[in-house]
Design an enzyme around this catalytic site. Structure first.
Site, mmCIF file in Angstrom:
data_model
loop_
_atom_site.group_PDB
_atom_site.id
_atom_site.type_symbol
_atom_site.label_atom_id
_atom_site.label_comp_id
_atom_site.label_asym_id
_atom_site.label_seq_id
_atom_site.Cartn_x
_atom_site.Cartn_y
_atom_site.Cartn_z
ATOM 1 N N ASN A 287 5.480 4.854 14.185
ATOM 2 C CA ASN A 287 5.280 3.452 13.863
ATOM 3 C C ASN A 287 4.204 2.859 14.772
ATOM 4 O OD1 ASN A 287 6.587 2.855 16.338
ATOM 5 N ND2 ASN A 287 8.587 2.825 15.329
ATOM 6 N N VAL A 288 3.874 1.601 14.550
ATOM 7 C CA VAL A 288 2.745 0.999 15.274
ATOM 8 C C VAL A 288 2.936 1.048 16.787
ATOM 9 C CG1 VAL A 288 1.473 -1.153 15.664
ATOM 10 C CG2 VAL A 288 2.042 -0.447 13.330
ATOM 11 N N ARG B 42 -7.944 8.936 4.305
ATOM 12 C CA ARG B 42 -9.025 7.989 3.999
ATOM 13 C C ARG B 42 -9.729 7.550 5.279
ATOM 14 N NH1 ARG B 42 -9.259 2.709 4.785
ATOM 15 N NH2 ARG B 42 -7.029 2.714 5.293
ATOM 16 N N ARG B 43 -8.951 7.126 6.271
ATOM 17 C CA ARG B 43 -9.569 6.660 7.515
ATOM 18 C C ARG B 43 -10.341 7.772 8.203
ATOM 19 N NH1 ARG B 43 -4.088 3.478 9.173
ATOM 20 N NH2 ARG B 43 -4.533 1.494 8.127
ATOM 21 N N SER C 121 -4.148 8.819 8.314
ATOM 22 C CA SER C 121 -4.689 8.587 6.974
ATOM 23 C C SER C 121 -5.896 9.483 6.701
ATOM 24 C CB SER C 121 -5.095 7.113 6.840
ATOM 25 O OG SER C 121 -5.996 6.905 5.790
ATOM 26 N N CYS D 299 -1.496 9.654 -0.586
ATOM 27 C CA CYS D 299 -2.036 9.985 0.719
ATOM 28 C C CYS D 299 -2.796 11.307 0.703
ATOM 29 C CB CYS D 299 -0.898 10.040 1.743
ATOM 30 S SG CYS D 299 -0.082 8.460 2.005
ATOM 31 N N LYS E 16 0.825 -1.212 0.000
ATOM 32 C CA LYS E 16 0.000 0.000 0.000
ATOM 33 C C LYS E 16 0.857 1.259 0.000
ATOM 34 C CE LYS E 16 -0.778 0.740 4.962
ATOM 35 N NZ LYS E 16 -1.820 0.971 5.989
ATOM 36 N N ASP E 17 2.151 1.152 0.331
ATOM 37 C CA ASP E 17 3.050 2.310 0.300
ATOM 38 C C ASP E 17 3.570 2.601 -1.096
ATOM 39 O OD1 ASP E 17 2.834 2.682 3.045
ATOM 40 O OD2 ASP E 17 4.623 1.504 3.501
#
Length: 332
Positions: free
Chosen positions: A173-174, A153-154, A151, A264, A91-92
């Site tokens: 990061n996560v 989109r989100r 995001s 993005c 997706k990147d």
């Protein structure tokens, strides 16, 4: 090199990767799978590469260039011959690759859905039994709740479902994003289910969002193994890891992305799924505020994956999404 020729195992295979926890998990995963196929005689070296997206952490991605931020530096090293293989979150990847490079393998897809993760206070309020109810969703969040996401989109899809939310940017990061949630900076955050699963953090997921209501990013949950297009040795090495179903849905979703040339900066998603020997492709483009929102679906044979992805993008433009894209382009 013919299909029956064993690739050269004497030379090390150099994998270019970012140094984030998730990127390293992905690179280690591919290294281990390759060794399982070819034996420990295959030497794999991981080359850590810092990308622009890693360096710039104080601004949302849509303000600093969008897609390509996490891959451009790696592709440049790959094209220059400094590394042999890149392992990306697909997706990147922009819709069009760096000249001379190719996606040479698509391993099996992880769960493509977005994940809702609640902070402790909101979880206590919404999950009094200690476990999230099966119908927990974006609509369940109370008005005024702060929802963190990096995001567009989100954020846009969340506002479409629940206009009372306060969307706040969330970088890192996560593990960093989860720490910010646990520190009380947000009431809830949105992440990719795939990343949480791969990092062994699936227990943090309170709800996996229905793709019909909350369309994932194109190629979310799919890894892309990229090499120089003429590197037959690398193609042969990674060929056993390829998954035909993942490659099919990726072809549709990347064709959608390529037609719209979006990154993005555009709130859009695409999700393809094989059901009953047919490929179902769904796409969405929405204004950052959640309205207007345009959706389209096409169904056809898997062999026509790319054509179906392009057709969904074309239909969205005809429905009026071109006006959203034009407005966003004007703002940037």
């Amino acid at each position: 090199m013919t299909a029956s020729t064993k690739p050269d195992l004497d030379r090390p295979l150099r994998i270019g990767t970012r140094a984030s926890e998730l990127a390293l998990w992905q690179a280690h995963h591919i290294r281990d799978r390759l060794r399982a196929v070819w034996g420990d005689g295959l030497v794999v070296e991981l080359v850590h590469i810092t990308t622009e997206g890693d360096r710039i952490q104080d601004r949302p991605l849509n303000q600093i260039g969008g897609k390509g931020l996490f891959v451009n530096a790696i592709e440049e090293r790959l094209a220059a011959g400094d590394v042999d293989l890149a392992v990306h979150s697909m997706k990147d990847l922009p819709g069009r690759l760096h000249p001379g490079l190719a996606i040479v393998c698509t391993p099996p897809r992880e769960d493509a859905r977005d994940a809702l993760v609640l902070g402790a206070a909101l979880r206590s309020a919404l999950c009094p039994e200690g476990h999230a109810p099966s119908d927990l969703s974006i609509q369940s969040l109370p008005a005024g709740a702060t929802l963190g996401t990096t995001s567009l989109r989100r954020g846009a899809l969340a506002l479409r479902l629940n206009p009372g939310l306060q969307i706040r940017p969330l970088r890192g990061n996560v593990p960093t994003r989860l720490r910010k949630l646990d520190a009380g900076d947000y009431d809830a955050i949105l992440l990719a289910t795939a990343g949480l699963v791969r990092l062994g953090l699936a227990d943090r997921i309170d709800a996996r969002l229905d793709p019909e209501q909350f369309c994932p990013a194109a190629c979310q949950g799919i890894l892309a193994l990229e090499s120089r297009a003429d590197d037959d040795r690398v193609r042969a090495l990674v060929a056993p890891l390829d998954d035909a179903q993942a490659a099919t849905v990726a072809a549709a979703e990347r064709a959608f992305l390529a037609r719209l040339d979006g990154g993005c900066q555009v709130p859009m998603g695409c999700h393809a799924e094989l059901r009953d020997d047919l490929l179902h492709v769904r796409g969405v483009i929405t204004d950052p505020g959640g309205r207007p929102c345009f959706t389209a679906t096409r169904v056809g044979p898997p062999a026509s994956a790319a054509e179906l992805g392009t057709a969904v993008a074309e239909l969205l433009l005809r429905l009026g999404a071109d006006a959203v894209l034009a407005a966003l382009a004007h703002k940037t």
